[in-house]
Write an enzyme that holds these catalytic residues in place. Sequence first.
Site, PDB file in Angstrom:
ATOM      1  N   SER A  52       1.037  -1.171  -0.046  1.00 58.44           N
ATOM      2  CA  SER A  52      -0.060   0.182  -0.107  1.00 58.44           C
ATOM      3  C   SER A  52       1.082   1.080   0.276  1.00 58.44           C
ATOM      4  O   SER A  52       2.189   1.699   0.571  1.00 58.44           O
ATOM      5  CB  SER A  52      -1.073   0.014   1.220  1.00 58.44           C
ATOM      6  OG  SER A  52      -1.131   1.426   1.013  1.00 58.44           O
ATOM      7  N   TYR A  76      -1.901   5.646  -4.499  1.00 54.84           N
ATOM      8  CA  TYR A  76      -3.253   7.175  -5.216  1.00 54.84           C
ATOM      9  C   TYR A  76      -2.357   7.808  -5.967  1.00 54.84           C
ATOM     10  O   TYR A  76      -1.908   8.722  -5.052  1.00 54.84           O
ATOM     11  CB  TYR A  76      -3.605   7.268  -3.814  1.00 54.84           C
ATOM     12  CG  TYR A  76      -4.335   6.489  -2.265  1.00 54.84           C
ATOM     13  CD1 TYR A  76      -5.895   6.091  -3.078  1.00 54.84           C
ATOM     14  CD2 TYR A  76      -3.698   6.111  -1.306  1.00 54.84           C
ATOM     15  CE1 TYR A  76      -6.416   5.026  -2.075  1.00 54.84           C
ATOM     16  CE2 TYR A  76      -4.424   4.467  -1.169  1.00 54.84           C
ATOM     17  CZ  TYR A  76      -5.448   4.459  -1.549  1.00 54.84           C
ATOM     18  OH  TYR A  76      -6.137   3.558  -0.895  1.00 54.84           O
ATOM     19  N   THR A 102      -6.021   3.330  -7.431  1.00 54.44           N
ATOM     20  CA  THR A 102      -7.239   2.881  -6.622  1.00 54.44           C
ATOM     21  C   THR A 102      -7.843   4.066  -7.071  1.00 54.44           C
ATOM     22  O   THR A 102      -7.540   4.837  -7.809  1.00 54.44           O
ATOM     23  CB  THR A 102      -6.927   2.670  -5.157  1.00 54.44           C
ATOM     24  OG1 THR A 102      -5.711   1.810  -4.567  1.00 54.44           O
ATOM     25  CG2 THR A 102      -8.211   3.325  -4.480  1.00 54.44           C
ATOM     26  N   LYS A 170      -8.019  -0.256  -9.749  1.00 53.84           N
ATOM     27  CA  LYS A 170      -8.903  -1.100  -8.555  1.00 53.84           C
ATOM     28  C   LYS A 170      -9.998  -0.531  -7.620  1.00 53.84           C
ATOM     29  O   LYS A 170      -9.302   0.651  -8.028  1.00 53.84           O
ATOM     30  CB  LYS A 170      -7.820  -0.882  -7.916  1.00 53.84           C
ATOM     31  CG  LYS A 170      -8.283  -1.946  -5.817  1.00 53.84           C
ATOM     32  CD  LYS A 170      -7.453  -1.771  -4.647  1.00 53.84           C
ATOM     33  CE  LYS A 170      -7.686  -2.952  -3.408  1.00 53.84           C
ATOM     34  NZ  LYS A 170      -8.853  -1.533  -3.500  1.00 53.84           N
ATOM     35  N   HIS A 194     -14.126  -0.993  -2.099  1.00 58.38           N
ATOM     36  CA  HIS A 194     -12.984  -0.714  -0.663  1.00 58.38           C
ATOM     37  C   HIS A 194     -13.745  -1.240   0.607  1.00 58.38           C
ATOM     38  O   HIS A 194     -13.251  -0.287   1.829  1.00 58.38           O
ATOM     39  CB  HIS A 194     -13.172   1.167  -0.716  1.00 58.38           C
ATOM     40  CG  HIS A 194     -11.665   1.492  -0.642  1.00 58.38           C
ATOM     41  ND1 HIS A 194     -10.951   2.347  -1.529  1.00 58.38           N
ATOM     42  CD2 HIS A 194     -11.260   1.594   0.621  1.00 58.38           C
ATOM     43  CE1 HIS A 194      -9.954   2.275  -1.205  1.00 58.38           C
ATOM     44  NE2 HIS A 194      -9.863   2.440   0.502  1.00 58.38           N
TER      45      HIS A 194
END
Length: 299
Positions: A52, A76, A102, A170, A194
């Site tokens: 992440s 992100y 994402t 995603k 999510h």
Amino acid sequence: MSVVDTRTTIQGSEISFPVCIGPTGFHCLCWPDGEQSTAKAAQALNICYVSSTFSTCSFEDIVSSAPNGLRWFQIYIQRDKQVTKQLIQRAETLGYKALVITVDTPVIGNRLQDNRNKFSLPLFVKIKNFHASIEENSETLLPVSDIDPSTCWKDLAWIRRITRMPIILKGILTREDAELAVSHNVQGIIVSNHGGRQLDTVPATIDALSEVVNAVQGKMEVYLDGGIHTGTDVLKALALGARCIFLGRPILWGLTYKGEEGVRQVLNILKKEFHKSMIFTGCRSISEISQDLVQFSRL
């Protein structure tokens, strides 16, 4: 059914069974070694681990802990494009094999429990790979990065210019967005809501899966994230067209219980359950899992 093969491939890389670890942040909240322990467990089981953006271990430490593991990197998109570029290229240099973007988080969702509990990270937990700040006037005390709410489809062209990693989106839940993903030549979709923490009342991912799979018509791999608790759940996801599934919360539960060993236990439970589910349905290989295994009830 004396020989049942649970192996499959994602983006050309072989994994031991179709369960991988999805991107979740702040693993050091759960265990002192955080993402390093998670990466070790993924390597031991020969599955993919998606690191992440909000990792609490550096990417370098994650790689050194599990140097032979299959790793993807989740990001992100940031307002500061230079920060985004540096993160992506750093991950690629370290051997990450795919980029997971994402797309369902232009802003952080309304996390009511976090807000009511006034949750904040303890001082010993830090986001190690870049500086993340708290949004001004935010009700939440979670640190969030400067996510760019203006991110759109045209940004994919810029991303392709700065990396050779395959691009996975995603957060896709609809036929329309899946068709746009096909037209923009990405390499994969993770059907995800999510964890239900962005927009309330969106569909369960298993309900959205068939629509997305039918829309892409085999032009890219489709994965599923969220709602998986048993090996039978994995079998149903594959029967409805998912290439593999990604786990979130169960991995954190295992990590909190006993670090790397706890994550391994979670994965081994699912692997054994999935293996038995294949036996009971007469599937000797992943290729024999088909939609015929799923019966839909009509109310």
